[in-house]
Write a protein that holds these residues in place. Structure first.
Motif: not given
Length: 229
Positions: A149-160
């Protein structure tokens, strides 16, 4: 004519024969139940089932004695048994195997084949123990279910995904769900880890990320308490 058919004797039965059959079936049933206790790995162990394996072997021995002694009784017993319906659900395939194991040994003792019953019990038990100790049939690589469960954004998706790929041999996104405002996403992945013993490192790396709110790693469908970060 019917009376002659009814009185056909297949083999003589004495008290010593009955006692001998029951003693051998009891000892073989005890062996079967001990093997079951040793190899059982499920979550719902049943003492009643273990005891029933012993009794089942003895009852089968008596049934075979009754059938083998009189042809008319044999036909009557088959008809009587055909109306019985067993509605108890068997929990595991292994339980079915042990039920047939006890039945077959009871049949062998019922016809007086003590050597077959004893040898069969020992050799089959040995085979079951060897298969259990060697973990025969277990897949070499196990797939895990990863819940994030995480805060979604293009950058965050890439980090995960980069963190997961670092520890995974294979990665497959199976489900995405919006769980609230602020673009909070719950994602489920099927992952095959490069080193299964270091699964906690994957959990730690994900939980250290500021964008991740919660992480669960499910080892298999029987794991009711997965590690949570």
């Amino acid at each position: 004519m019917f009376e002659e058919f009814q009185n056909i004797e297949m083999f003589p039965i004495t008290v010593y024969t009955v006692i001998g059959n029951l003693v051998v079936s009891f000892l073989c049933g005890i062996t079967i139940s001990l093997v079951y206790r040793f190899v059982y790995k499920g979550p719902s162990y049943s003492v009643t089932f273990v005891n029933s394996l012993v009794i089942l072997s003895m009852i089968t021995s008596v049934v075979i004695l009754v059938i083998g002694n009189n042809l008319a009784t044999a036909f009557g017993l088959v008809g009587a048994m055909s109306i019985i319906r067993f509605r108890t659900a068997v929990r595991d395939v292994q339980d079915i195997v042990f039920i047939f194991f006890a039945l077959s040994i009871g049949m062998a003792t019922g016809v007086g084949l003590y050597s077959v019953a004893i040898t069969g019990t020992l050799l089959i038990s040995l085979a079951i123990i060897i298969l259990s100790l060697s973990n025969f049939g277990i897949a070499k690589k196990r797939e895990f279910l990863l819940q994030i469960t995480y805060y979604s954004s293009p950058e965050n998706d890439l980090v995960v995904e980069r963190v997961i790929q670092k520890h995974s041999r294979k990665l497959k996104l199976v489900n995405l769900k919006n769980v609230g405002s602020d673009n909070v996403i719950e994602a489920f992945y099927h992952v095959s880890l490069k080193q299964e013993k270091k699964n906690t490192q994957l959990m730690t790396d994900l939980s250290d990320s500021k964008v991740v709110l919660n992480v669960n790693l499910y080892f298999d469908e029987d794991d009711v308490n997965p590690p949570t970060y």
